[in-house]
Design a protein around this motif. Structure first.
Motif, PDB file in Angstrom:
ATOM      1  N   THR A 183      46.920  39.799  48.400  1.00 41.23           N
ATOM      2  CA  THR A 183      46.414  39.315  49.679  1.00 41.23           C
ATOM      3  C   THR A 183      45.083  38.588  49.570  1.00 41.23           C
ATOM      4  OG1 THR A 183      45.306  41.438  50.163  1.00 41.23           O
ATOM      5  CG2 THR A 183      47.562  41.171  50.940  1.00 41.23           C
ATOM      6  N   HIS A 184      44.499  38.494  48.374  1.00 41.06           N
ATOM      7  CA  HIS A 184      43.290  37.690  48.201  1.00 41.06           C
ATOM      8  C   HIS A 184      43.288  37.096  46.788  1.00 41.06           C
ATOM      9  CE1 HIS A 184      42.315  41.923  47.274  1.00 41.06           C
ATOM     10  NE2 HIS A 184      41.576  41.446  46.307  1.00 41.06           N
ATOM     11  N   LEU A 185      42.750  35.894  46.676  1.00 41.55           N
ATOM     12  CA  LEU A 185      42.935  35.115  45.458  1.00 41.55           C
ATOM     13  C   LEU A 185      41.669  34.899  44.644  1.00 41.55           C
ATOM     14  CD1 LEU A 185      45.313  32.314  46.785  1.00 41.55           C
ATOM     15  CD2 LEU A 185      45.899  34.546  45.855  1.00 41.55           C
ATOM     16  N   THR A 186      40.519  35.356  45.103  1.00 37.05           N
ATOM     17  CA  THR A 186      39.273  35.095  44.390  1.00 37.05           C
ATOM     18  C   THR A 186      39.347  35.572  42.946  1.00 37.05           C
ATOM     19  OG1 THR A 186      38.046  35.314  46.455  1.00 37.05           O
ATOM     20  CG2 THR A 186      36.774  35.396  44.418  1.00 37.05           C
ATOM     21  N   GLY A 187      39.807  36.798  42.747  1.00 38.85           N
ATOM     22  CA  GLY A 187      39.907  37.342  41.400  1.00 38.85           C
ATOM     23  C   GLY A 187      40.927  36.597  40.555  1.00 38.85           C
ATOM     24  N   LEU A 188      42.068  36.231  41.176  1.00 39.96           N
ATOM     25  CA  LEU A 188      43.108  35.506  40.440  1.00 39.96           C
ATOM     26  C   LEU A 188      42.604  34.144  39.977  1.00 39.96           C
ATOM     27  CD1 LEU A 188      46.277  36.217  42.641  1.00 39.96           C
ATOM     28  CD2 LEU A 188      45.555  37.395  40.568  1.00 39.96           C
ATOM     29  N   ILE A 189      41.933  33.431  40.869  1.00 39.57           N
ATOM     30  CA  ILE A 189      41.444  32.094  40.519  1.00 39.57           C
ATOM     31  C   ILE A 189      40.317  32.197  39.486  1.00 39.57           C
ATOM     32  CG2 ILE A 189      40.261  30.054  41.435  1.00 39.57           C
ATOM     33  CD1 ILE A 189      41.924  30.429  43.984  1.00 39.57           C
ATOM     34  N   THR A 190      39.515  33.244  39.558  1.00 40.95           N
ATOM     35  CA  THR A 190      38.494  33.469  38.532  1.00 40.95           C
ATOM     36  C   THR A 190      39.145  33.691  37.171  1.00 40.95           C
ATOM     37  OG1 THR A 190      37.001  34.470  40.162  1.00 40.95           O
ATOM     38  CG2 THR A 190      36.538  34.914  37.842  1.00 40.95           C
ATOM     39  N   ASP A 191      40.205  34.515  37.124  1.00 41.92           N
ATOM     40  CA  ASP A 191      40.912  34.766  35.865  1.00 41.92           C
ATOM     41  C   ASP A 191      41.525  33.487  35.306  1.00 41.92           C
ATOM     42  OD1 ASP A 191      40.252  37.405  36.018  1.00 41.92           O
ATOM     43  OD2 ASP A 191      42.224  38.108  36.668  1.00 41.92           O
ATOM     44  N   ILE A 192      42.114  32.670  36.192  1.00 38.97           N
ATOM     45  CA  ILE A 192      42.690  31.392  35.758  1.00 38.97           C
ATOM     46  C   ILE A 192      41.608  30.509  35.141  1.00 38.97           C
ATOM     47  CG2 ILE A 192      43.698  29.221  36.588  1.00 38.97           C
ATOM     48  CD1 ILE A 192      45.247  30.923  38.640  1.00 38.97           C
ATOM     49  N   SER A 193      40.457  30.460  35.794  1.00 33.98           N
ATOM     50  CA  SER A 193      39.362  29.618  35.312  1.00 33.98           C
ATOM     51  C   SER A 193      38.851  30.094  33.951  1.00 33.98           C
ATOM     52  CB  SER A 193      38.215  29.612  36.331  1.00 33.98           C
ATOM     53  OG  SER A 193      38.674  29.158  37.591  1.00 33.98           O
TER      54      SER A 193
END
Length: 247
Positions: free
Chosen positions: A161-171
């Motif tokens: 339900t939130h993407l901040t952590g996911l996008i940080t991991d991708i980066s």
């Protein structure tokens, strides 16, 4: 031909977990979360999965002295927490009973709540008080419920339900991918290497959320509250197999 899809759906919410069915369930729930979050914004004017924003808004309105918005933010936060608590209680209660539907039960509850939102959202909104939108509180509860489900299933590896952590991991993984190892002959523990599997998993979750958000926004703008009935149907399909097996 029909046996395989039904068996596959049952494995997604079975007590026995693998990385593969965790990922497939996570992608599905990310899609549902994206659609609910984006469609919910058109319904209530706020993203209900975004507790960071709600807590920041609470602080801002506290300083600015806006009591009605403070009450709405506190209520939203508490309802998100109540959803997560309800999910945890259901899963642990089912585990104690030895039930195979320990993950299916909270998913079916989410499906029923989304169905209620789809069928009764307009009426709930019209009966909301001037301070708090009942539809917003319902969506916050649903988001908390879902996030706790996948967190428990994946042992906190996947969030939906939130993407901040996911996008940080991708980066981070992209930074490793683009890093130039000047000495190709260096030992493996010195080299900076991208975890391509992790990158693929996180990217899949983000894309599922985005696709769901596009569909949710489109569906709500054309169908209104009833667009969430389709999402409720998806969740019910995931949950029905283990529930039937138990009962």
């Amino acid at each position: 031909m029909t046996v395989m899809p039904l068996h596959y759906l049952r494995t997604l919410t079975a007590p026995e977990r693998t990385d593969s069915n965790n990922l497939h369930l996570g992608i599905t729930l990310c899609f549902v979360a994206g659609a609910t979050n984006a469609g919910g914004f058109l319904a209530v004017g706020q993203y209900t999965s975004h507790m960071t924003g709600i807590l920041s808004g609470l602080a801002d309105n506290w300083v600015l002295g806006k009591p009605s918005l403070i009450i709405a933010a506190v209520a939203s936060l508490l309802m998100f927490m109540a959803g997560a608590i309800a999910s945890t209680l259901l899963i642990n209660w089912a585990r104690r009973r030895g039930s195979r539907s320990l993950y299916a039960e909270p998913l079916m509850l989410e499906a029923l709540l989304l169905l209620c939102f789809g069928l009764l959202g307009g009426q709930l909104d019209s009966h909301s008080g001037s301070l708090i939108s009942l539809t917003m509180l319902l969506l916050c509860f649903i988001m908390g419920l879902q996030n706790a489900i996948i967190t428990k299933i994946s042992k906190a590896v996947i969030r939906t339900t939130h993407l901040t952590g996911l996008i940080t991991d991708i980066s981070i993984e992209l930074g490793r991918l683009f890093y130039w190892n000047r000495n190709p002959g260096a030992s493996a523990h010195i080299k900076v290497l991208c975890d391509r599997k992790h990158l693929k998993v996180q990217s899949s979750l983000v894309m599922a959320f985005f696709c769901g958000a596009v569909l949710g926004a489109y569906g709500f703008s054309h169908l209104g509250f009833s667009s969430t009935i389709f999402l409720a149907f998806i969740l019910a399909l995931l949950a029905i197999g283990p529930l039937i097996k138990d009962f």
